[in-house]
Scaffold this active site. Sequence first.
Site, mmCIF file in Angstrom:
data_model
loop_
_atom_site.group_PDB
_atom_site.id
_atom_site.type_symbol
_atom_site.label_atom_id
_atom_site.label_comp_id
_atom_site.label_asym_id
_atom_site.label_seq_id
_atom_site.Cartn_x
_atom_site.Cartn_y
_atom_site.Cartn_z
ATOM 1 N N THR A 70 49.061 53.530 53.583
ATOM 2 C CA THR A 70 49.004 54.995 53.562
ATOM 3 C C THR A 70 48.121 55.466 52.413
ATOM 4 O O THR A 70 47.272 56.352 52.591
ATOM 5 C CB THR A 70 50.420 55.586 53.444
ATOM 6 O OG1 THR A 70 51.183 55.137 54.574
ATOM 7 C CG2 THR A 70 50.401 57.098 53.427
ATOM 8 N N ASN A 145 50.284 49.925 66.243
ATOM 9 C CA ASN A 145 51.632 49.648 65.745
ATOM 10 C C ASN A 145 52.720 49.943 66.774
ATOM 11 O O ASN A 145 53.768 49.329 66.775
ATOM 12 C CB ASN A 145 51.910 50.454 64.474
ATOM 13 C CG ASN A 145 51.539 51.908 64.619
ATOM 14 O OD1 ASN A 145 50.374 52.241 64.865
ATOM 15 N ND2 ASN A 145 52.504 52.789 64.490
ATOM 16 N N GLN A 173 48.386 46.169 61.206
ATOM 17 C CA GLN A 173 49.180 45.372 62.147
ATOM 18 C C GLN A 173 48.471 44.102 62.602
ATOM 19 O O GLN A 173 49.073 43.267 63.271
ATOM 20 C CB GLN A 173 49.569 46.224 63.372
ATOM 21 C CG GLN A 173 50.489 47.379 63.059
ATOM 22 C CD GLN A 173 51.896 46.955 62.639
ATOM 23 O OE1 GLN A 173 52.299 45.794 62.781
ATOM 24 N NE2 GLN A 173 52.659 47.897 62.102
ATOM 25 N N SER A 192 48.504 46.173 54.616
ATOM 26 C CA SER A 192 49.718 46.376 53.832
ATOM 27 C C SER A 192 50.584 45.126 53.872
ATOM 28 O O SER A 192 50.857 44.595 54.960
ATOM 29 C CB SER A 192 50.465 47.555 54.462
ATOM 30 O OG SER A 192 51.529 47.943 53.659
ATOM 31 N N ALA A 193 51.011 44.657 52.684
ATOM 32 C CA ALA A 193 51.718 43.370 52.597
ATOM 33 C C ALA A 193 53.022 43.340 53.388
ATOM 34 O O ALA A 193 53.376 42.314 53.968
ATOM 35 C CB ALA A 193 51.998 43.047 51.130
ATOM 36 N N HIS A 194 53.742 44.474 53.429
ATOM 37 C CA HIS A 194 55.086 44.406 54.028
ATOM 38 C C HIS A 194 55.064 44.271 55.542
ATOM 39 O O HIS A 194 56.101 44.118 56.181
ATOM 40 C CB HIS A 194 55.937 45.615 53.604
ATOM 41 C CG HIS A 194 55.585 46.915 54.247
ATOM 42 N ND1 HIS A 194 56.332 47.454 55.271
ATOM 43 C CD2 HIS A 194 54.583 47.778 54.027
ATOM 44 C CE1 HIS A 194 55.802 48.614 55.630
ATOM 45 N NE2 HIS A 194 54.738 48.837 54.894
ATOM 46 N N THR A 228 48.087 50.672 36.383
ATOM 47 C CA THR A 228 48.306 49.246 36.121
ATOM 48 C C THR A 228 48.562 48.508 37.433
ATOM 49 O O THR A 228 49.383 48.954 38.246
ATOM 50 C CB THR A 228 49.506 49.068 35.165
ATOM 51 O OG1 THR A 228 49.217 49.811 33.982
ATOM 52 C CG2 THR A 228 49.748 47.617 34.825
ATOM 53 N N CYS A 319 58.628 59.337 62.834
ATOM 54 C CA CYS A 319 59.272 60.643 62.959
ATOM 55 C C CYS A 319 59.813 61.031 61.596
ATOM 56 O O CYS A 319 60.926 60.697 61.238
ATOM 57 C CB CYS A 319 60.394 60.569 63.984
ATOM 58 S SG CYS A 319 61.264 62.096 64.177
HETATM 59 N N1 PLP Z 1 48.812 51.686 59.600
HETATM 60 C C1 PLP Z 1 49.545 51.079 60.529
HETATM 61 C C2 PLP Z 1 48.867 50.598 61.781
HETATM 62 C C3 PLP Z 1 50.909 50.895 60.352
HETATM 63 O O1 PLP Z 1 51.622 50.300 61.289
HETATM 64 C C4 PLP Z 1 51.508 51.344 59.161
HETATM 65 C C5 PLP Z 1 52.954 51.173 58.956
HETATM 66 O O2 PLP Z 1 53.717 52.041 58.752
HETATM 67 C C6 PLP Z 1 50.708 51.986 58.195
HETATM 68 C C7 PLP Z 1 49.367 52.133 58.455
HETATM 69 C C8 PLP Z 1 51.282 52.495 56.890
HETATM 70 O O3 PLP Z 1 51.530 51.409 56.054
HETATM 71 P P1 PLP Z 1 52.285 51.541 54.631
HETATM 72 O O4 PLP Z 1 53.729 51.491 54.942
HETATM 73 O O5 PLP Z 1 51.835 50.361 53.857
HETATM 74 O O6 PLP Z 1 51.848 52.791 53.990
#
Ligand code: PLP
Length: 384
Positions: A70, A145, A173, A192-194, A228, A319
């Site tokens: 994000t 996603n 994704q 994004s790592a998570h 940092t 949502c």
């Molecule tokens: N882009 C996609 C395709 C996603 O699935 C997500 C997940 O929510 C995001 C961006 C946002 O990622 P983050 O949670 O790292 O901000």
Amino acid sequence: MRYFDHNATAPVCAAARAAWLAALERFPANPSSPHRLGARAATALEEAGRAVAGWLGCSPLDVVWTSGATEAANAVFHHLARAGAGEVWVSALEHPCMLAAARRWLGERVRLVPARPTGVADLDWLAEELRRRRPALVALMAANNENGVLQPWREALALCRAHGVALACDAAQWVGKLPAAGLGECDFVLGSAHKFGGPPGVGFLKVPRGFHPLLVGGPQQDGRRAGTENVPGILALVAAWAERERQLAAGEAAERERWRDQFIAGLRAALPEVRVVGEGAPRLWNTVAAVMPPVPDCRRRWVVQLDKLGLAVSTGAACASGKEQPSHVWLALGGRPEEADRLLRFSAGWDTTEADWQALLEGIRQAHAQGLRAPVAARGAAPG
Ligand code: PLP
């Protein structure tokens, strides 16, 4: 609990956890500090940048660490606004962080690239429009996603190159589920790592030279992102990514794709009315978005009922307000608004087994047979 919501967040994998804990011990200092401990942390970050650049296929100098996708999306469109960009064309299927950031920073200058009912962005439209006008940037995600449909980012990149237009690719994704090679050719790439077994709160952005930073207030990352650096988070991101690239190279995605397909076949046999979104298109091996048979208050009932049976699934659409809106992806694909309430998303992870997929199928059969009683309490749709 069997977890089928990896597209929202994947659990931290063992390699990432070990790397994170080791980094806390080994790199206690600020990478900008002048002493040897600081230099050691800075060196670890440089190595991490080289690893990510290697997977993407770009220069380590182009990699910026962020707090996630994000922030990276906001940084892309903020940069364009600062650079005085004219129009940007953003795929209508993008994650809300791309769509909202584009609108936040570029307002009326955002134009949507339409999608086809098959699940992919309409590249004929793009080719036709590029013959007439030249936006500053096209934004197209790598994999969706909500439904896992792979987007034609390589073809879009070739089109953009031919017209001298930049391409931004949200690979949140894709990375960790498919090989990242080649993504670094896009002007901007974010992830994004998570989403692939790293910790939440850390991500990356590949940027071109002359990037205008979103966050200011310090010289970190060559002035491209103040603050940092999250050294343990970054090293854990790299450890998770390394593990995923190893699994991909070993061909471990193939059997998982087969388990997904067996699940779809079983689902269709059990509930012939079910439709899989984007079924004709190449999709991520982990994701199934299904239009379920009609039941009043459909998605909440399915989610709550499956939850009671020990299965965590999602409705797929973000949502924020808790008030359900039809998914913009579903609508962009020409889906009927009244059917949006029937969409469920099942997203597996690397640790999901064939038995887990079969248990999910059995849970769906059972919930359907029980007549999907009304939920006791339901929360808003899961993000991601
Ligand atoms: N882009 C996609 C395709 C996603 O699935 C997500 C997940 O929510 C995001 C961006 C946002 O990622 P983050 O949670 O790292 O901000």
